[in-house]
Motif scaffolding. Structure first.
Motif, PDB file in Angstrom:
ATOM      1  N   GLN A   1       0.825  -1.223   0.000  1.00 32.11           N
ATOM      2  CA  GLN A   1       0.000   0.000   0.000  1.00 32.11           C
ATOM      3  C   GLN A   1       0.856   1.270   0.000  1.00 32.11           C
ATOM      4  O   GLN A   1       0.387   2.328  -0.396  1.00 32.11           O
ATOM      5  N   ASP A   2       2.130   1.150   0.427  1.00 33.31           N
ATOM      6  CA  ASP A   2       3.016   2.321   0.418  1.00 33.31           C
ATOM      7  C   ASP A   2       3.741   2.465  -0.913  1.00 33.31           C
ATOM      8  O   ASP A   2       4.449   3.454  -1.141  1.00 33.31           O
ATOM      9  N   GLU A   3       3.628   1.458  -1.775  1.00 29.64           N
ATOM     10  CA  GLU A   3       4.425   1.441  -3.001  1.00 29.64           C
ATOM     11  C   GLU A   3       3.606   1.647  -4.266  1.00 29.64           C
ATOM     12  O   GLU A   3       4.099   2.151  -5.261  1.00 29.64           O
ATOM     13  N   LEU A   4       2.345   1.170  -4.240  1.00 32.05           N
ATOM     14  CA  LEU A   4       1.538   1.191  -5.468  1.00 32.05           C
ATOM     15  C   LEU A   4       0.145   1.697  -5.155  1.00 32.05           C
ATOM     16  O   LEU A   4      -0.390   1.401  -4.087  1.00 32.05           O
ATOM     17  N   GLU A   5      -0.448   2.390  -6.115  1.00 33.99           N
ATOM     18  CA  GLU A   5      -1.856   2.734  -5.949  1.00 33.99           C
ATOM     19  C   GLU A   5      -2.692   1.706  -6.703  1.00 33.99           C
ATOM     20  O   GLU A   5      -2.635   1.642  -7.940  1.00 33.99           O
TER      21      GLU A   5
END
Ligand SMILES: Cc1cc2nc3c(=O)[nH]c(=O)nc-3n(C[C@H](O)[C@H](O)[C@H](O)COP(=O)(O)OP(=O)(O)OC[C@H]3O[C@@H](n4cnc5c(N)ncnc54)[C@H](O)[C@@H]3O)c2cc1C
Length: 512
Positions: A75-79
């Motif tokens: 969740q911190d890397e991709l939308e």
């Protein structure tokens, strides 16, 4: 420090490299192409952007497991955008089924076709949940390189009706021919024939509902970019434009690789992510090829291939969803022609990807970036893909969509295009017979009966679509977990990082 060589930077190769780098191995990845992702490529034609291969993202928890190995969270890397509906299915007579992945709305859709099928749908989902838990949650995550392992689970596989085809299994629950198509076509997503793929593969509607169907903002390239970033954070990287020409065998053990420019690189283990059949028949020296495997490859059934048109269109086609599937009018005959015919098709089926429904950056406002995939027989069955035949096929594709399926003005709106045929799968991705998904997933080509993650030749491992559990991004990510674990066991590190290598972060969450 142990050195592991990975040949190929597809999803399988990258995920294995991440797992082993996280464990403390020195990992070198050689990729023939000048970019990562393998089948997951990208294309830009003027203002239009395309994913060229996979487009549907399911089971994101498998990606999250990789992120956690590199100290981050998905969740911190991709939308990720959860699609709604997941896809629209169009039938030959103009009817459409909207597939929401939401129980209430799906039941409403099912009732429009056959009200009696609603309770059957609930039973179907319960049955596929049982299969999913055992087959995907556990069996897919273990190596099947011993007959004993397979025989041990055989009674259970029979209880789960693995010996039946997906189509027969689905037909027990649904009598309406449209609903039979809706719930049985999914093996085609991974190169399987619904009429003979094991009922194990009927879990797709369940797993789609469990975790969702997603689009990563930026397309599948964003997902590939994430895997490369994770690998770099763990101190390894990919050498692009570096084909491996040969596997080095010494004392019946694979000890390294020879690159195209003649450089020799030595490794404690070599993991091949490239096509298994091509690896055995072209990269292994003839004297090292196991006779049984050569024989098996020659007789194996291969998945179908694909023709794909990447078109930039000057207008939008509002009847399309992000994912639209167009069924043939004679489903069973079409599938038989596709897998067992002479290379020709009497009618066409389609999968259309219209990413601007979710991400407007893929085309200028009011325009359409459209990927039109047509499943076609692999080259071993025949088929003419010479330039003239390819042009005629493109015209047939455009005409069929325009005049049979209501995409009015499609041909006239085409501004720019590129295309892939089975020849591209063969020549660019080194796929045997140009098959798009490697070996066909039949029961007798699965688990113990598929080329093993431990190849059988010491030092050589396979990962990706051609080994256990099989094709599709989730299958390939699971194969990476199985292969990495095999290397960890066979080539142990003196000082392994005490890091748990989970197969999957897949939750036991309840269905929405
Ligand atoms: C058109 C299409 C659409 C798809 N859609 C979906 C989808 O929507 N969702 C989904 O989950 N799955 C989808 N799939 C399936 C999924 O994309 C594949 O199963 C998966 O990406 C395969 O990954 P892989 O790691 O096995 O290998 P690949 O992606 O094939 O990568 C193998 C890599 O190895 C490299 N290589 C090969 N030989 C050598 C060599 N000698 N030296 C160096 N490098 C080498 C190749 O260049 C390649 O980069 C789709 C597949 C296709 C073809």
């Amino acid at each position: 420090m142990r050195h592991v060589i990975v040949v190929g930077a597809g999803f399988g190769g990258l995920a294995t490299a991440i797992r082993l780098a996280a464990h403390g191995y020195r990992v070198t990845v050689f990729e023939a192409l000048d970019r990562p992702g393998g089948r997951a490529g990208a294309l830009t034609l003027g203002p239009y952007r395309f994913d060229t291969g996979p487009t549907l993202l399911t089971l994101p928890s498998l990606l999250d497991a990789l992120c956690r190995l590199a100290g981050t969270r998905l969740q911190d890397e991709l939308e990720l955008v959860r699609l709604s509906p997941y896809y629209r299915i169009l039938f030959g007579d103009g009817r459409a089924f909207e597939y929401w992945g939401d129980p209430e709305r799906d039941e409403e859709e099912i009732a429009r076709f056959d009200p009696r099928a609603v309770p059957a749908y609930r039973s179907f989902m319960r049955a596929t949940q049982r299969i999913y838990k055992r087959a995907f949650g556990e069996l897919a995550a273990q190596p099947f390189d011993r007959l004993g392992t397979f025989l041990g689970v055989l009674p259970e596989l029979l209880r789960l009706e693995a010996h039946r085809s997906v189509y027969r299994f689905v037909s027990r629950y649904f009598h309406d021919p449209y609903l039979r198509m809706v719930f049985s076509f999914h093996p085609l997503f991974i190169g399987g024939n619904p009429l003979r793929a094991s009922a194990i593969y009927s879990i797709v509607p369940y797993l789609e509902r469990l975790e969702g169907v997603y689009f990563a903002r930026g397309g599948m390239q964003a997902v590939v970019g994430l895997l490369v970033r994770l690998l770099e954070r763990l101190g390894s990287s990919v050498r692009f434009g570096t084909p491996v020409r040969e596997l080095v065998v010494s004392d019946r053990r694979v000890t390294g690789v020879v690159l195209d420019d003649g450089e020799r690189v030595v490794g404690d283990a070599v993991i091949v992510n490239g096509d298994v059949a091509t690896t055995v028949t072209e990269l292994l020296p003839a004297s090292a090829r196991p006779r049984w495997l050569v024989h098996w490859i020659a007789r194996a059934r291969y998945s179908m291939s694909c023709y794909i048109l990447y078109g930039g269109f000057s207008r939008r086609f509002e009847q399309l969803r992000h994912h639209t599937i167009v069924m043939p009018s004679d489903y069973e005959s079409h599938i038989r022609e596709l897998f067992d015919g002479d290379g020709t098709l009497s009618e066409l089926a389609f999968y259309l990807h219209a990413p601007t429904r979710t991400d407007p950056d893929f085309a200028p406002p009011g325009h359409e970036s459209l990927y039109v995939l047509v499943p076609v027989p692999h080259l071993g069955r025949g088929g003419d893909w010479s330039p003239g035949a390819r042009d005629r096929f493109r015209e047939r594709v455009l005409h069929t969509l325009e005049y049979l399926h209501g995409l009015d003005g499609l041909t006239g709106a085409l501004e720019t295009w590129s295309e892939w045929t089975p020849l591209d799968f063969r020549d660019r991705l080194r796929s045997y017979h140009g098959a798009a998904f490697s070996f066909e997933p039949t029961l007798l080509q699965s688990a113990y009966f598929r080329p093993h993650n431990r190849s059988g030749i010491p030092g050589l491992y396979f990962v990706g679509a051609g080994t256990h559990p099989g094709a599709g991004i989730p299958g390939v990510l699971l194969s990476a977990a199985v292969t990495a674990q095999a290397v960890v066991e066979d080539v142990p590190l003196a000082h392994a990082r005490t890091m748990h290598v989970p197969h999957t972060a897949a939750s036991e969450r309840r269905l929405p």
